[in-house]
Design a protein around this motif. Structure first.
Motif, PDB file in Angstrom:
ATOM      1  N   ASP A  79      -4.191   6.518 -69.045  1.00  0.00           N
ATOM      2  CA  ASP A  79      -5.449   6.598 -68.303  1.00  0.00           C
ATOM      3  C   ASP A  79      -5.226   7.099 -66.883  1.00  0.00           C
ATOM      4  OD1 ASP A  79      -6.925   5.811 -70.422  1.00  0.00           O
ATOM      5  OD2 ASP A  79      -7.591   3.897 -69.599  1.00  0.00           O
ATOM      6  N   ALA A  80      -4.126   6.687 -66.260  1.00  0.00           N
ATOM      7  CA  ALA A  80      -3.858   7.142 -64.896  1.00  0.00           C
ATOM      8  C   ALA A  80      -3.668   8.646 -64.840  1.00  0.00           C
ATOM      9  CB  ALA A  80      -2.621   6.429 -64.340  1.00  0.00           C
ATOM     10  N   MET A  81      -3.031   9.217 -65.852  1.00  0.00           N
ATOM     11  CA  MET A  81      -2.832  10.666 -65.875  1.00  0.00           C
ATOM     12  C   MET A  81      -4.106  11.409 -66.277  1.00  0.00           C
ATOM     13  SD  MET A  81       0.935  10.864 -67.604  1.00  0.00           S
ATOM     14  CE  MET A  81       2.299   9.979 -66.877  1.00  0.00           C
ATOM     15  N   THR A  82      -4.946  10.761 -67.072  1.00  0.00           N
ATOM     16  CA  THR A  82      -6.197  11.401 -67.486  1.00  0.00           C
ATOM     17  C   THR A  82      -7.246  11.335 -66.388  1.00  0.00           C
ATOM     18  OG1 THR A  82      -5.753  10.813 -69.789  1.00  0.00           O
ATOM     19  CG2 THR A  82      -8.010  11.426 -69.221  1.00  0.00           C
ATOM     20  N   TYR A  83      -7.436  10.146 -65.818  1.00  0.00           N
ATOM     21  CA  TYR A  83      -8.478   9.953 -64.805  1.00  0.00           C
ATOM     22  C   TYR A  83      -7.966  10.138 -63.380  1.00  0.00           C
ATOM     23  CZ  TYR A  83     -10.961   7.716 -68.680  1.00  0.00           C
ATOM     24  OH  TYR A  83     -11.562   7.457 -69.878  1.00  0.00           O
ATOM     25  N   GLY A  84      -6.660  10.068 -63.191  1.00  0.00           N
ATOM     26  CA  GLY A  84      -6.092  10.140 -61.854  1.00  0.00           C
ATOM     27  C   GLY A  84      -5.718   8.793 -61.288  1.00  0.00           C
ATOM     28  N   ARG A  85      -6.190   7.710 -61.890  1.00  0.00           N
ATOM     29  CA  ARG A  85      -5.884   6.374 -61.389  1.00  0.00           C
ATOM     30  C   ARG A  85      -6.195   5.341 -62.472  1.00  0.00           C
ATOM     31  NH1 ARG A  85     -10.476   8.405 -59.276  1.00  0.00           N
ATOM     32  NH2 ARG A  85     -12.421   7.194 -59.362  1.00  0.00           N
ATOM     33  N   GLU A  86      -5.592   4.197 -62.318  1.00  0.00           N
ATOM     34  CA  GLU A  86      -5.817   3.028 -63.170  1.00  0.00           C
ATOM     35  C   GLU A  86      -5.590   1.813 -62.291  1.00  0.00           C
ATOM     36  OE1 GLU A  86      -6.349   1.564 -67.358  1.00  0.00           O
ATOM     37  OE2 GLU A  86      -7.039   3.150 -66.021  1.00  0.00           O
ATOM     38  N   TYR A  87      -6.103   0.661 -62.705  1.00  0.00           N
ATOM     39  CA  TYR A  87      -6.020  -0.537 -61.877  1.00  0.00           C
ATOM     40  C   TYR A  87      -5.345  -1.664 -62.643  1.00  0.00           C
ATOM     41  CZ  TYR A  87      -9.329   1.963 -58.932  1.00  0.00           C
ATOM     42  OH  TYR A  87      -9.923   2.905 -58.144  1.00  0.00           O
ATOM     43  N   ALA A 141      -1.888   5.021 -59.110  1.00  0.00           N
ATOM     44  CA  ALA A 141      -2.409   6.346 -58.763  1.00  0.00           C
ATOM     45  C   ALA A 141      -1.463   7.438 -59.240  1.00  0.00           C
ATOM     46  CB  ALA A 141      -2.629   6.461 -57.261  1.00  0.00           C
ATOM     47  N   ASN A 142      -2.043   8.541 -59.667  1.00  0.00           N
ATOM     48  CA  ASN A 142      -1.297   9.692 -60.167  1.00  0.00           C
ATOM     49  C   ASN A 142      -1.495  10.873 -59.207  1.00  0.00           C
ATOM     50  OD1 ASN A 142       0.169  11.143 -62.402  1.00  0.00           O
ATOM     51  ND2 ASN A 142      -1.735  12.318 -62.445  1.00  0.00           N
ATOM     52  N   ARG A 143      -0.404  11.533 -58.866  1.00  0.00           N
ATOM     53  CA  ARG A 143      -0.444  12.731 -58.014  1.00  0.00           C
ATOM     54  C   ARG A 143      -1.154  12.447 -56.688  1.00  0.00           C
ATOM     55  NH1 ARG A 143      -2.975  17.567 -61.078  1.00  0.00           N
ATOM     56  NH2 ARG A 143      -2.278  18.612 -59.186  1.00  0.00           N
ATOM     57  N   GLN A 144      -0.667  11.433 -55.982  1.00  0.00           N
ATOM     58  CA  GLN A 144      -1.235  11.112 -54.680  1.00  0.00           C
ATOM     59  C   GLN A 144      -0.835  12.144 -53.625  1.00  0.00           C
ATOM     60  OE1 GLN A 144       0.137   7.116 -53.860  1.00  0.00           O
ATOM     61  NE2 GLN A 144      -1.905   6.311 -54.148  1.00  0.00           N
ATOM     62  N   VAL A 148      -6.296   8.196 -53.642  1.00  0.00           N
ATOM     63  CA  VAL A 148      -6.941   7.759 -54.883  1.00  0.00           C
ATOM     64  C   VAL A 148      -6.203   8.300 -56.093  1.00  0.00           C
ATOM     65  CG1 VAL A 148      -9.094   7.805 -56.208  1.00  0.00           C
ATOM     66  CG2 VAL A 148      -9.158   7.572 -53.721  1.00  0.00           C
ATOM     67  N   GLY A 149      -5.709   9.536 -56.019  1.00  0.00           N
ATOM     68  CA  GLY A 149      -4.993  10.133 -57.137  1.00  0.00           C
ATOM     69  C   GLY A 149      -5.781  11.244 -57.787  1.00  0.00           C
ATOM     70  N   LYS A 150      -5.071  12.114 -58.480  1.00  0.00           N
ATOM     71  CA  LYS A 150      -5.663  13.248 -59.169  1.00  0.00           C
ATOM     72  C   LYS A 150      -5.240  13.248 -60.631  1.00  0.00           C
ATOM     73  CE  LYS A 150      -7.831  15.382 -55.793  1.00  0.00           C
ATOM     74  NZ  LYS A 150      -9.311  15.579 -55.814  1.00  0.00           N
ATOM     75  N   SER A 151      -6.124  13.779 -61.458  1.00  0.00           N
ATOM     76  CA  SER A 151      -5.846  13.866 -62.889  1.00  0.00           C
ATOM     77  C   SER A 151      -4.900  15.029 -63.175  1.00  0.00           C
ATOM     78  CB  SER A 151      -7.152  14.045 -63.666  1.00  0.00           C
ATOM     79  OG  SER A 151      -6.908  14.337 -65.017  1.00  0.00           O
ATOM     80  N   GLU A 152      -4.167  14.900 -64.286  1.00  0.00           N
ATOM     81  CA  GLU A 152      -3.363  16.019 -64.759  1.00  0.00           C
ATOM     82  C   GLU A 152      -4.246  17.131 -65.322  1.00  0.00           C
ATOM     83  OE1 GLU A 152      -0.071  16.362 -64.540  1.00  0.00           O
ATOM     84  OE2 GLU A 152       0.143  14.431 -63.529  1.00  0.00           O
ATOM     85  N   ILE A 153      -5.475  16.791 -65.678  1.00  0.00           N
ATOM     86  CA  ILE A 153      -6.425  17.789 -66.181  1.00  0.00           C
ATOM     87  C   ILE A 153      -7.146  18.385 -64.971  1.00  0.00           C
ATOM     88  CG2 ILE A 153      -8.331  18.203 -67.794  1.00  0.00           C
ATOM     89  CD1 ILE A 153      -7.539  15.689 -69.266  1.00  0.00           C
ATOM     90  N   THR A 154      -6.536  19.376 -64.372  1.00  0.00           N
ATOM     91  CA  THR A 154      -7.060  19.989 -63.160  1.00  0.00           C
ATOM     92  C   THR A 154      -8.140  21.021 -63.509  1.00  0.00           C
ATOM     93  OG1 THR A 154      -5.335  21.680 -63.205  1.00  0.00           O
ATOM     94  CG2 THR A 154      -4.844  19.640 -62.024  1.00  0.00           C
ATOM     95  N   SER A 155      -8.726  21.592 -62.476  1.00  0.00           N
ATOM     96  CA  SER A 155      -9.722  22.652 -62.695  1.00  0.00           C
ATOM     97  C   SER A 155      -9.092  23.864 -63.364  1.00  0.00           C
ATOM     98  CB  SER A 155     -10.348  23.045 -61.349  1.00  0.00           C
ATOM     99  OG  SER A 155     -11.004  21.948 -60.749  1.00  0.00           O
ATOM    100  N   ASP A 156      -7.827  24.156 -63.057  1.00  0.00           N
ATOM    101  CA  ASP A 156      -7.139  25.262 -63.711  1.00  0.00           C
ATOM    102  C   ASP A 156      -7.000  24.999 -65.209  1.00  0.00           C
ATOM    103  OD1 ASP A 156      -6.880  26.205 -61.157  1.00  0.00           O
ATOM    104  OD2 ASP A 156      -4.841  25.458 -60.904  1.00  0.00           O
ATOM    105  N   GLU A 170      10.284  11.733 -63.843  1.00  0.00           N
ATOM    106  CA  GLU A 170      11.025  10.888 -62.900  1.00  0.00           C
ATOM    107  C   GLU A 170      10.169  10.550 -61.681  1.00  0.00           C
ATOM    108  OE1 GLU A 170      15.511  12.597 -63.974  1.00  0.00           O
ATOM    109  OE2 GLU A 170      14.469  13.231 -62.149  1.00  0.00           O
ATOM    110  N   ARG A 171       9.369  11.501 -61.223  1.00  0.00           N
ATOM    111  CA  ARG A 171       8.479  11.210 -60.090  1.00  0.00           C
ATOM    112  C   ARG A 171       7.417  10.188 -60.478  1.00  0.00           C
ATOM    113  NH1 ARG A 171       8.595  15.016 -55.868  1.00  0.00           N
ATOM    114  NH2 ARG A 171      10.801  15.489 -55.533  1.00  0.00           N
ATOM    115  N   ARG A 172       6.889  10.292 -61.688  1.00  0.00           N
ATOM    116  CA  ARG A 172       5.887   9.311 -62.127  1.00  0.00           C
ATOM    117  C   ARG A 172       6.532   7.936 -62.271  1.00  0.00           C
ATOM    118  NH1 ARG A 172       4.198  13.546 -61.230  1.00  0.00           N
ATOM    119  NH2 ARG A 172       2.290  14.537 -61.969  1.00  0.00           N
TER     120      ARG A 172
END
Length: 489
Positions: free
Chosen positions: A115-123, A219-222, A228-236, A363-365
């Motif tokens: 979920d964190a990678m899909t939405y950009g964040r999880e709690y 958070a993903n890709r802070q 807050v974080g960004k999703s792996e599903i970007t606009s590109d 590794e970064r994640r």
């Protein structure tokens, strides 16, 4: 521990709490549309925008799906396997394992990472156990950003308040409003439901006095400007997915209209398209006729019959291969994971080389997510013990190697480190370097202890036998035997 507050004012939200709830709910609802769009791309349920150029109205309901966003997200998540929690000083981690096992964190962690990678964040929400006993382990729950939000203080890098809105099944059965909110504050956690007269009615207040909000954001890709974080599903990724879906839809349309080769007849009379009774044949009957009998015209000429070349989809598939390569660069994946293949298959070394970026991203994640899990575990210990854990005792998270090396390669590297004297053969680090899982390492350590205990008992038994032999009296030899022995010499 949950306490009962008999005072009536505490059964309603204060003005500050009510303003905080309204602010957090507005923040959560504002982001929900974007989160649902990301979820649609992950599930392949997004509606591709029709450009209105090449798709006929009859085929506007045709829905084509290409699952590249899901493949990209899951390929990264599948390399993040949380295996254990342990103390950095090497002390017994049974207290950490008890909390992790009670909350099923090793299975729940994969859901949180996805979920964190899909939405950009999880709690990760931490609270008191609800089994009705003081010995209950603290509760760590994984919450979706669709239902939860956090107010963040960038200066202290901590949350100041959090809100979760969920369903209350027991209230649905009684005919009440199914909504329920949980307000997380630094000193207490407030549970409230909609009041019949409007507003919110407090059901429970968990006074914990931690001084911090018991919610951790995964958070993903802070970035420094976006915690807050960004999703792996970007606009590109969305744009390339839509383009590939439209190209697939174009192939479907071409298959319907140009898949079968079109034919033409020059100089044919009207009777060539009529049956024996003079009725006009349908276009389909004319097309599928295996034998086409045509009469000569009045000049004795036979009509010319020809065929247009059929549609070749290879040009379309080459464009989809181009999109696959672009998508692979966006996700850092080897192109073959997205279905792009070449005539010359890649070697094993070439495949590992193309996975280098994926391994580094994993590794970064692990570094970022590991810090969040450690913070959640410290909060759980704080809730259980009533006091913060000693800061000198650092918690570590144990992850499986995201590089997925072969067993032979891991064993060979470990043997060389042991032979060089860098690692001791009996160290737990050696077992970890060899690629053993946490459960396997624990079993090896237990086997070593049993073997060591058996060898100690054997040495004690041998030592005892030696002492018995030394304490026994020496045999008495008669003088006659000694004299006979001297005579023999």
């Amino acid at each position: 521990m949950t306490v009962s507050i008999p005072d009536l004012p505490l059964l309603t939200l204060s003005d500050d709490e009510l303003a905080l709830v309204q602010h957090l709910r507005a923040d959560m609802l504002r982001d929900r549309w974007r989160l649902r769009l990301l979820d649609a791309y992950f599930n392949g349920e997004q509606l591709v925008k029709d450009l209105g150029i090449s798709i006929p109205p009859q085929l506007k309901g045709l829905h084509t799906v290409i699952g590249w966003p899901r493949v990209g997200v899951e390929s990264l998540e599948e390399r993040l396997d949380l295996e254990a929690f342990r103390w950095a000083d090497g002390s017994d981690p049974s207290d950490l394992e008890e909390i992790a096992t009670a909350n099923d964190l090793y299975d729940e962690s994969s859901l949180a990472h996805l979920d964190a990678m899909t939405y950009g964040r999880e709690y990760l929400a931490v609270g008191s156990g609800d089994c009705g006993s003081d010995d209950c382990p603290p509760l760590i729950s994984v919450e979706s950003p669709l239902d939860m939000t956090l107010m963040w203080d960038a200066r202290i890098r901590m949350g100041t308040a959090a809100l979760r809105e969920c369903q209350a099944e027991d209230m649905v059965e009684s005919g009440g409003d199914e909504r329920m909110i949980v307000l997380y504050l630094p000193d207490q956690t407030v549970l409230a439901v909609p009041s019949p007269s409007g507003g919110w009615e407090v059901v429970d207040r968990d006074i914990h006095n931690l001084g911090v909000v018991p919610v951790v954001r995964l958070a993903n890709r802070q970035r420094t400007a976006d915690r807050v974080g960004k999703s792996e599903i970007t606009s590109d990724v969305m744009s390339i997915t839509d383009a590939a879906c439209r190209r697939l839809m174009g192939i479907e349309v071409a298959a319907e209209f140009f898949g079968a080769p079109q034919r033409y007849i020059l100089g044919a009379s009207e009777s060539a398209f009529q049956d024996a009774e003079g009725n006009a044949k349908s276009a389909w009957e004319t097309y599928i006729g295996r034998v086409l009998a045509l009469e000569r015209d009045e000049d004795g000429q036979v009509p010319d019959v020809g065929q247009f070349p059929a549609h070749d989809p290879s040009g379309q598939t080459r464009i989809i291969d181009l999109y696959a390569r672009i998508m692979a660069s966006q996700f850092g994946l080897p192109p073959h994971m997205l279905g792009y293949t070449t005539d010359n298959p890649a070697s094993a070394d070439a495949i590992r080389s193309t996975e280098a970026k994926l391994v580094k991203r994993s590794e970064r994640r692990i570094r970022r997510f590991g810090a969040a899990w450690q913070q959640a575990m410290r909060l759980a210990l704080w809730v259980r013990d009533g006091e913060p854990p000693d800061k000198s005792r650092r918690i570590e998270t144990v992850w499986r190697n995201p590089a997925t090396p072969t067993v032979a390669a891991q064993a060979d590297a470990t043997v060389k480190l042991v032979q060089a004297g860098i690692l001791p053969a009996e160290s737990d680090v050696t077992l970890e370097m060899a690629g053993l899982t946490e459960s396997q390492r624990q079993r090896v350590v237990a086997d070593r202890r049993r073997a060591a205990g058996g060898s100690v008992l054997e040495r004690l038994a041998q030592l005892g036998a030696g002492l018995d032999a030394q304490s026994s009296p020496e045999p008495v030899v008669s003088q006659d035997v000694v004299a006979d022995g001297n005579a023999a010499f």
